[in-house]
Design a protein around this motif. Structure first.
Motif, short mmCIF file in Angstrom:
data_model
loop_
_atom_site.label_atom_id
_atom_site.label_comp_id
_atom_site.label_asym_id
_atom_site.label_seq_id
_atom_site.Cartn_x
_atom_site.Cartn_y
_atom_site.Cartn_z
N UNK A 339 10.50 8.53 7.36
CA UNK A 339 9.76 8.60 8.62
C UNK A 339 8.91 9.86 8.60
N UNK A 340 7.60 9.67 8.53
CA UNK A 340 6.71 10.83 8.39
C UNK A 340 5.34 10.50 8.96
N UNK A 341 4.55 11.54 9.12
CA UNK A 341 3.16 11.37 9.57
C UNK A 341 2.38 10.53 8.57
N UNK A 342 2.64 10.75 7.28
CA UNK A 342 1.92 10.03 6.23
C UNK A 342 2.21 8.53 6.30
N UNK A 343 3.49 8.17 6.44
CA UNK A 343 3.85 6.75 6.50
C UNK A 343 3.24 6.08 7.73
N UNK A 344 3.38 6.73 8.89
CA UNK A 344 2.82 6.15 10.11
C UNK A 344 1.30 6.06 10.03
N UNK A 345 0.64 7.07 9.45
CA UNK A 345 -0.81 7.04 9.35
C UNK A 345 -1.30 5.93 8.45
N UNK A 346 -0.62 5.72 7.31
CA UNK A 346 -1.04 4.66 6.39
C UNK A 346 -0.90 3.29 7.04
N UNK A 347 0.25 3.05 7.67
CA UNK A 347 0.47 1.74 8.29
C UNK A 347 -0.50 1.53 9.46
N UNK A 348 -0.71 2.56 10.26
CA UNK A 348 -1.66 2.43 11.36
C UNK A 348 -3.07 2.24 10.82
N UNK A 349 -3.39 2.87 9.69
CA UNK A 349 -4.70 2.67 9.08
C UNK A 349 -4.92 1.24 8.66
N UNK A 350 -3.88 0.61 8.11
CA UNK A 350 -3.98 -0.81 7.75
C UNK A 350 -4.27 -1.65 9.00
N UNK A 351 -3.62 -1.31 10.10
CA UNK A 351 -3.86 -2.04 11.33
C UNK A 351 -5.28 -1.85 11.84
N UNK A 352 -5.87 -0.66 11.60
CA UNK A 352 -7.19 -0.35 12.12
C UNK A 352 -8.33 -0.84 11.22
N UNK A 353 -8.02 -1.24 9.99
CA UNK A 353 -9.07 -1.69 9.08
C UNK A 353 -9.93 -2.81 9.68
N UNK A 416 4.40 4.27 15.58
CA UNK A 416 4.80 5.68 15.51
C UNK A 416 6.30 5.83 15.70
N UNK A 417 6.86 5.14 16.68
CA UNK A 417 8.28 5.33 16.97
C UNK A 417 9.15 4.86 15.81
N UNK A 418 8.68 3.89 15.04
CA UNK A 418 9.46 3.40 13.91
C UNK A 418 9.11 4.13 12.61
N UNK A 430 2.18 16.72 6.23
CA UNK A 430 2.10 15.31 6.64
C UNK A 430 3.27 14.48 6.16
N UNK A 431 4.12 15.03 5.31
CA UNK A 431 5.25 14.27 4.79
C UNK A 431 6.52 14.46 5.61
N UNK A 432 6.41 15.16 6.75
CA UNK A 432 7.54 15.34 7.64
C UNK A 432 7.36 14.50 8.91
N UNK A 433 8.44 14.32 9.63
CA UNK A 433 8.40 13.51 10.84
C UNK A 433 7.81 14.29 12.00
N UNK A 434 7.00 13.62 12.79
CA UNK A 434 6.47 14.15 14.05
C UNK A 434 6.43 12.99 15.03
N UNK A 435 6.04 13.27 16.23
CA UNK A 435 5.97 12.20 17.22
C UNK A 435 4.72 12.37 18.07
N UNK A 436 4.49 11.41 18.97
CA UNK A 436 3.25 11.39 19.74
C UNK A 436 3.54 11.35 21.23
#
Length: 489
Positions: A339-353, A416-418, A430-436
């Protein structure tokens, strides 16, 4: 009579009014001397005039009276429960139990002398009938629930009677007004105009309602918490208080949540923008019509996948993959958390493509064909035409599309929550967990808490802050598009 049947009857009255009014208009038209008196409107408009007069006022009055009735019943229940339970949070739970008991009495058909004397008896009767009721009810709720049902039935009969009378009166009035020179077409168009105006006002009124609903509670929150500590605080530690405890300690620093929100949105945009923009250029400039008609719908299917599915994909597949990959690269030390900023950003980026590609493709294809042909005629290659002619011409629209996409990324919650976790921290890694902000809004409104405590009211302050941020981005995007948009013939 249910509301559905009432609406069906009103529509039936309107249909009869339409038929008889149109028929009367036809008879009058056939009997009149056209040389002396010319009909103003077709019989069709006379029929629609009668239909609208006999249905719209009745339906509007039905909705208004129903809302007023529900408010009166709710006020009675709140006042009665308040005499037994002074605590606000506990009273809200008791009100819900009263409504549950009223529903059980209605489903069991218990009225008058059949109403049981105790809550336990009612719960047992409901349980035998397959109706689930809470165990924490009290005896005073049973007669109160019976009174709620009696009031609701009385109000329902009164409202239905008034609504039907108004519908019939409207039909009779409209039928009596049918004349050769009646400006039925103008009346119908005026009614439709007001209906369109009301429909166009829904978005504005909804936005105003959202702001007002959050503004009052936000002001209440800032009466207990210093705004400077909220907007400039670097520690998020709300220290949840149980219902009725009255606890209000905690630190409500916005900076960690805002940093996490912007950080994850930035990572997602760094992934989605190049991929989506290159996909848009390919579909708009290189793909054949057959390929475009196939690839574009398939790409846009990504926008239809629920965000919770993306979150599950991140937490089950992509997060562990990045963790294991980093462990393999670093000799057993996993420097990328699941669970990290990097993982959430990549998955969210796929959704935004698909969002980026679809909006950018529309902007690119809107560039006039003459600009392409002129560039190619001067000897430029296809790639040079795209880089030096098409993209500069489409740049304002693309920038506006990217800002709209960024506002979509900032408001995401489930991914983000997952994929990023719920840890509110300040970190540049970016490889550590954060929240929004959105995740903490959900957290603060979840659980058995005092609804008037800072721990809960902070959710409204967070929501209003997020609303202002996204609204500002949308307004700026529209400003950029309008200011720098090229006008082509």
């Amino acid at each position: 009579m249910s509301a559905g049947w009432l609406v069906a009857i009103i529509l039936g009255i309107g249909a009869l009014a339409y038929f008889f009014s149109a028929q009367r208009a036809r008879l009058q038209r056939d009997q009149v001397d056209r040389a002396k008196e010319v009909p103003h409107s077709l019989p069709l408009y006379h029929g629609w005039f009668a239909f609208l007069i006999s249905t719209l006022p009745a339906l509007i009055v039905f909705l208004i009276l129903s809302a007023v009735s529900n408010g009166l019943i709710e006020n009675r229940v709140s006042a009665e429960v308040g005499t037994h339970v002074p605590d606000t949070a506990a009273a809200s739970l008791q009100i819900g139990i009263v409504h549950n008991a009223a529903g059980a009495l209605s489903r069991l058909g218990l009225t008058g002398g059949d109403v049981p004397a105790t809550y336990a008896t009612l719960r047992d009767q409901a349980s035998s009938a397959g109706i689930t009721m809470p165990d924490s009810g009290e005896d005073y709720m049973v007669p109160l629930a019976a009174g709620v049902n009696e009031d609701a039935n009385a109000h329902r009969l009164l409202i239905q009677g008034l609504t039907l009378l108004l519908s019939i009166a409207g039909a009779v009035f409209a039928y009596s007004r049918i004349r050769i020179r009646l400006r039925a077409r103008n009346e119908v168009e005026r009614i439709v105009l007001w209906a369109l105006l009301g429909a166009s006002s829904v978005a504005v009124l909804t936005t105003v309602g959202i702001v007002l609903s959050m503004l009052g509670e936000t002001i209440h929150f800032f009466s207990d918490i210093n705004p400077l500590n909220f907007f400039f605080g670097t520690v998020w530690d709300p220290r949840f208080a149980a219902a009725g405890s009255g606890g209000s300690e905690g630190q409500f620093g916005l900076i960690p949540l805002l940093a996490g929100t912007l950080y994850i949105a930035l990572v997602s945009m760094l992934f989605a923008v190049p991929v989506g923009l290159m996909a848009a250029v390919y579909m708009g400039e290189y793909a054949s019509p057959r390929v475009r008609s196939t690839v574009k719908p398939l790409l846009e299917l990504l926008a239809g996948i629920p965000t919770i599915v993306y979150g599950i994909f991140a937490v089950v597949t992509l997060g562990p993959f990045f963790r294991d990959l980093s462990a393999a690269l670093a000799g057993g030390f996993a420097f990328i958390q699941a669970q990290s900023v990097f993982t959430a950003g990549i998955v969210m980026g796929v959704m935004l493509i698909p969002v980026v590609s679809s909006l950018s493709d529309d902007v690119i294809t809107a560039v006039p064909r003459a600009m392409r042909d002129g560039s190619l005629a001067l000897g430029a290659t296809r790639s040079e035409t795209i880089r030096k002619v098409i993209l500069p011409a489409a740049l304002p629209g693309i920038v506006g599309a990217l800002l709209l996409t960024a506002s979509r990324a900032i408001g995401e919650t489930m991914i983000v929550v997952l994929a990023a976790g719920v840890a509110a921290r300040l970190s540049a890694n970016p490889f550590e967990a954060m929240t929004t902000i959105t995740v903490k809004i959900v957290n603060q409104l979840t659980g058995d808490l005092e609804f008037n405590s800072p721990q809960t009211l902070v959710a409204f302050a967070l929501g209003l802050t997020l609303f202002v941020i996204t609204l500002g981005m949308n307004v700026y995007a529209l400003y950029i598009v309008r200011k720098y948009r090229e006008q082509y013939e």
